[in-house]
Write an enzyme that holds these catalytic residues in place. Structure first.
Site, PDB file in Angstrom:
ATOM      1  N   LYS A 260      -3.293   8.396   3.049  1.00 36.87           N
ATOM      2  CA  LYS A 260      -4.512   8.214   3.860  1.00 36.87           C
ATOM      3  C   LYS A 260      -4.329   8.779   5.265  1.00 36.87           C
ATOM      4  O   LYS A 260      -5.275   9.283   5.861  1.00 36.87           O
ATOM      5  CB  LYS A 260      -4.900   6.729   3.914  1.00 36.87           C
ATOM      6  CG  LYS A 260      -5.389   6.167   2.582  1.00 36.87           C
ATOM      7  CD  LYS A 260      -6.540   6.962   2.001  1.00 36.87           C
ATOM      8  CE  LYS A 260      -7.162   6.293   0.798  1.00 36.87           C
ATOM      9  NZ  LYS A 260      -8.115   7.178   0.090  1.00 36.87           N
TER      10      LYS A 260
ATOM     11  N   TYR B 277       0.841  -1.202   0.000  1.00 35.43           N
ATOM     12  CA  TYR B 277       0.000   0.000   0.000  1.00 35.43           C
ATOM     13  C   TYR B 277       0.879   1.255   0.000  1.00 35.43           C
ATOM     14  O   TYR B 277       0.517   2.297  -0.533  1.00 35.43           O
ATOM     15  CB  TYR B 277      -0.948  -0.025   1.204  1.00 35.43           C
ATOM     16  CG  TYR B 277      -2.307   0.553   0.902  1.00 35.43           C
ATOM     17  CD1 TYR B 277      -3.248  -0.170   0.179  1.00 35.43           C
ATOM     18  CD2 TYR B 277      -2.643   1.826   1.328  1.00 35.43           C
ATOM     19  CE1 TYR B 277      -4.486   0.367  -0.105  1.00 35.43           C
ATOM     20  CE2 TYR B 277      -3.882   2.370   1.048  1.00 35.43           C
ATOM     21  CZ  TYR B 277      -4.793   1.638   0.337  1.00 35.43           C
ATOM     22  OH  TYR B 277      -6.021   2.174   0.058  1.00 35.43           O
TER      23      TYR B 277
HETATM   24  P1  NAP Z   1     -12.141   4.140  -8.224  1.00 32.63           P
HETATM   25  O1  NAP Z   1     -13.455   3.723  -8.714  1.00 32.63           O
HETATM   26  O2  NAP Z   1     -10.986   3.925  -9.152  1.00 32.63           O
HETATM   27  O3  NAP Z   1     -12.210   5.670  -7.769  1.00 32.63           O
HETATM   28  C1  NAP Z   1     -11.069   6.487  -7.624  1.00 32.63           C
HETATM   29  C2  NAP Z   1     -11.400   7.760  -8.351  1.00 32.63           C
HETATM   30  O4  NAP Z   1     -10.372   8.762  -8.155  1.00 32.63           O
HETATM   31  C3  NAP Z   1     -11.508   7.531  -9.854  1.00 32.63           C
HETATM   32  O5  NAP Z   1     -12.702   8.082 -10.333  1.00 32.63           O
HETATM   33  C4  NAP Z   1     -10.307   8.308 -10.370  1.00 32.63           C
HETATM   34  O6  NAP Z   1     -10.415   8.748 -11.696  1.00 32.63           O
HETATM   35  C5  NAP Z   1     -10.305   9.453  -9.391  1.00 32.63           C
HETATM   36  N1  NAP Z   1      -9.129  10.299  -9.585  1.00 32.63           N
HETATM   37  C6  NAP Z   1      -7.836   9.926  -9.651  1.00 32.63           C
HETATM   38  N2  NAP Z   1      -7.081  10.999  -9.931  1.00 32.63           N
HETATM   39  C7  NAP Z   1      -7.932  12.064 -10.024  1.00 32.63           C
HETATM   40  C8  NAP Z   1      -7.751  13.447 -10.308  1.00 32.63           C
HETATM   41  N3  NAP Z   1      -6.547  13.974 -10.552  1.00 32.63           N
HETATM   42  N4  NAP Z   1      -8.854  14.253 -10.321  1.00 32.63           N
HETATM   43  C9  NAP Z   1     -10.073  13.739 -10.091  1.00 32.63           C
HETATM   44  N5  NAP Z   1     -10.304  12.447  -9.843  1.00 32.63           N
HETATM   45  C10 NAP Z   1      -9.242  11.618  -9.803  1.00 32.63           C
HETATM   46  O7  NAP Z   1     -11.732   3.363  -6.881  1.00 32.63           O
HETATM   47  P2  NAP Z   1     -12.410   3.307  -5.440  1.00 32.63           P
HETATM   48  O8  NAP Z   1     -11.833   2.116  -4.797  1.00 32.63           O
HETATM   49  O9  NAP Z   1     -13.882   3.446  -5.544  1.00 32.63           O
HETATM   50  O10 NAP Z   1     -11.774   4.553  -4.704  1.00 32.63           O
HETATM   51  C11 NAP Z   1     -12.560   5.586  -4.112  1.00 32.63           C
HETATM   52  C12 NAP Z   1     -11.975   5.975  -2.765  1.00 32.63           C
HETATM   53  O11 NAP Z   1     -12.162   4.898  -1.859  1.00 32.63           O
HETATM   54  C13 NAP Z   1     -10.483   6.263  -2.793  1.00 32.63           C
HETATM   55  O12 NAP Z   1     -10.190   7.325  -1.918  1.00 32.63           O
HETATM   56  C14 NAP Z   1      -9.907   4.967  -2.248  1.00 32.63           C
HETATM   57  O13 NAP Z   1      -8.619   5.118  -1.683  1.00 32.63           O
HETATM   58  C15 NAP Z   1     -10.949   4.673  -1.203  1.00 32.63           C
HETATM   59  N6  NAP Z   1     -10.919   3.297  -0.667  1.00 32.63           N
HETATM   60  C16 NAP Z   1     -11.026   2.245  -1.513  1.00 32.63           C
HETATM   61  C17 NAP Z   1     -10.978   0.963  -1.005  1.00 32.63           C
HETATM   62  C18 NAP Z   1     -11.052  -0.237  -1.913  1.00 32.63           C
HETATM   63  O14 NAP Z   1     -10.656  -1.327  -1.480  1.00 32.63           O
HETATM   64  N7  NAP Z   1     -11.551  -0.101  -3.121  1.00 32.63           N
HETATM   65  C19 NAP Z   1     -10.852   0.759   0.376  1.00 32.63           C
HETATM   66  C20 NAP Z   1     -10.764   1.858   1.211  1.00 32.63           C
HETATM   67  C21 NAP Z   1     -10.802   3.140   0.665  1.00 32.63           C
HETATM   68  P3  NAP Z   1      -9.491   7.990 -12.809  1.00 32.63           P
HETATM   69  O15 NAP Z   1     -10.072   6.622 -12.968  1.00 32.63           O
HETATM   70  O16 NAP Z   1      -9.592   8.855 -13.990  1.00 32.63           O
HETATM   71  O17 NAP Z   1      -8.077   7.929 -12.270  1.00 32.63           O
END
Ligand code: NAP
Length: 260
Positions: free
Chosen positions: A167, A160
């Site tokens: 985070k 990570y």
């Molecule tokens: P996700 O669908 O890939 O969402 C992440 C988003 O961030 C995507 O829409 C991505 O767009 C966007 N992003 C990246 N760079 C950006 C920028 N410069 N400007 C605007 N948007 C940008 O994945 P997710 O897992 O749902 O993640 C959402 C949140 O949940 C994140 O903060 C992640 O760390 C958190 N989270 C996820 C998990 C897990 O296991 N999935 C667990 C705990 C927390 P692009 O696709 O264009 O890069």
């Protein structure tokens, strides 16, 4: 009657990439509760996905916003304010990014540029978006901001790496913003989700192994569902959470209490 009624409220949901995004699950929960949605996505690449998702929720607006660009953040809130009459009730921060090479291997080899990029997009963006949203939330008489975090802020999850640092910064910013926006009746909280297979998560080396470990070791003996993460975010955005701010709420089937 809905258990949580957000009719008449407007919710800005950032970070929608596709139907697997945690932000989309949260958007659906907020919309089911009656909120009007405004979705943001990064750039033309994702526009079709997001416009298609938005079409399933009539009245939803979609805007492009790359959070590395101050000018795009400024334009987002100008357009949003014009569309809502200058108010906003909810903002969901669901954005994270790190270079693939910084999500595996030796943490000490993280480059300066990779560190800046990950912390800029994944943590500073909460500060910048909150600065843009604050006048609108205040004009609404108060509101709620929720960010998405992961337990790697507190403990070491191999691979990570830099995202754990991001985070930690995000959770700290959540607390500082909660203090600062409290007098405006704006609450700022984080949901710490267990691993969910999304586009971003798949970029982490060993992610499948992590989900298997969570399934085996967490008190509920399973992984969390996106809808459970969304329901917790919905709760934090609702009057039921009116006394809660500056907190990190774990929605990880209990994994965070374990020592293994
Ligand atoms: P996700 O669908 O890939 O969402 C992440 C988003 O961030 C995507 O829409 C991505 O767009 C966007 N992003 C990246 N760079 C950006 C920028 N410069 N400007 C605007 N948007 C940008 O994945 P997710 O897992 O749902 O993640 C959402 C949140 O949940 C994140 O903060 C992640 O760390 C958190 N989270 C996820 C998990 C897990 O296991 N999935 C667990 C705990 C927390 P692009 O696709 O264009 O890069």
């Amino acid at each position: 009657m809905r258990p949580i009624d957000l009719s008449g409220k407007t919710a800005l949901v950032t970070g929608v990439a596709n139907q697997r995004s945690l932000s989309w699950a949260i958007a659906e929960a907020l919309s089911d509760a009656g909120a009007r949605l405004i979705l943001t996505y990064q750039g033309d690449r994702l526009e079709k996905n997001v416009v298609d998702l938005a079409a399933s929720r009539p009245g939803t607006l979609t805007y492009s916003c790359d959070v590395t660009k101050d000018v795009e953040i400024y334009a987002l809130f100008q357009r949003l304010g014009a569309a809502t009459g200058g108010t906003l009730d909810v903002m969901i921060h669901s954005i994270a990014f790190a270079r693939r090479e910084d999500l595996g291997g030796d943490f000490r080899k993280t480059s300066r540029e990779g560190w800046h990029l990950a912390l800029d997009i994944s943590a500073f963006s909460l500060v910048a978006l909150t600065n843009g949203a604050a006048p609108l939330l205040s004009a609404a008489g108060g509101g709620s901001i929720v960010s998405l975090t992961f337990q790697a802020s507190q403990r070491v999850f191999p691979n990570y790496n830099v995202m754990g640092s991001a985070k930690a910064a995000l959770e700290n910013a959540t607390r500082q913003l909660a203090y600062e926006l409290g007098p405006m009746n704006v609450r700022v909280n984080a949901v710490s989700a267990g691993p969910v297979p999304t586009l971003s998560a798949r970029g982490i080396h060993g992610f499948t192994h992590m989900t298997k470990h969570h399934e085996k070791m967490s008190p509920l003996r399973r992984n969390v569902e996106p809808r459970e993460v969304a329901d917790a975010a919905l709760f934090l955005c609702s009057p039921l959470a009116s006394g809660i701010t500056g907190t990190t709420l774990y929605v990880d089937t209990g994994y965070h209490i374990m020592g293994v």
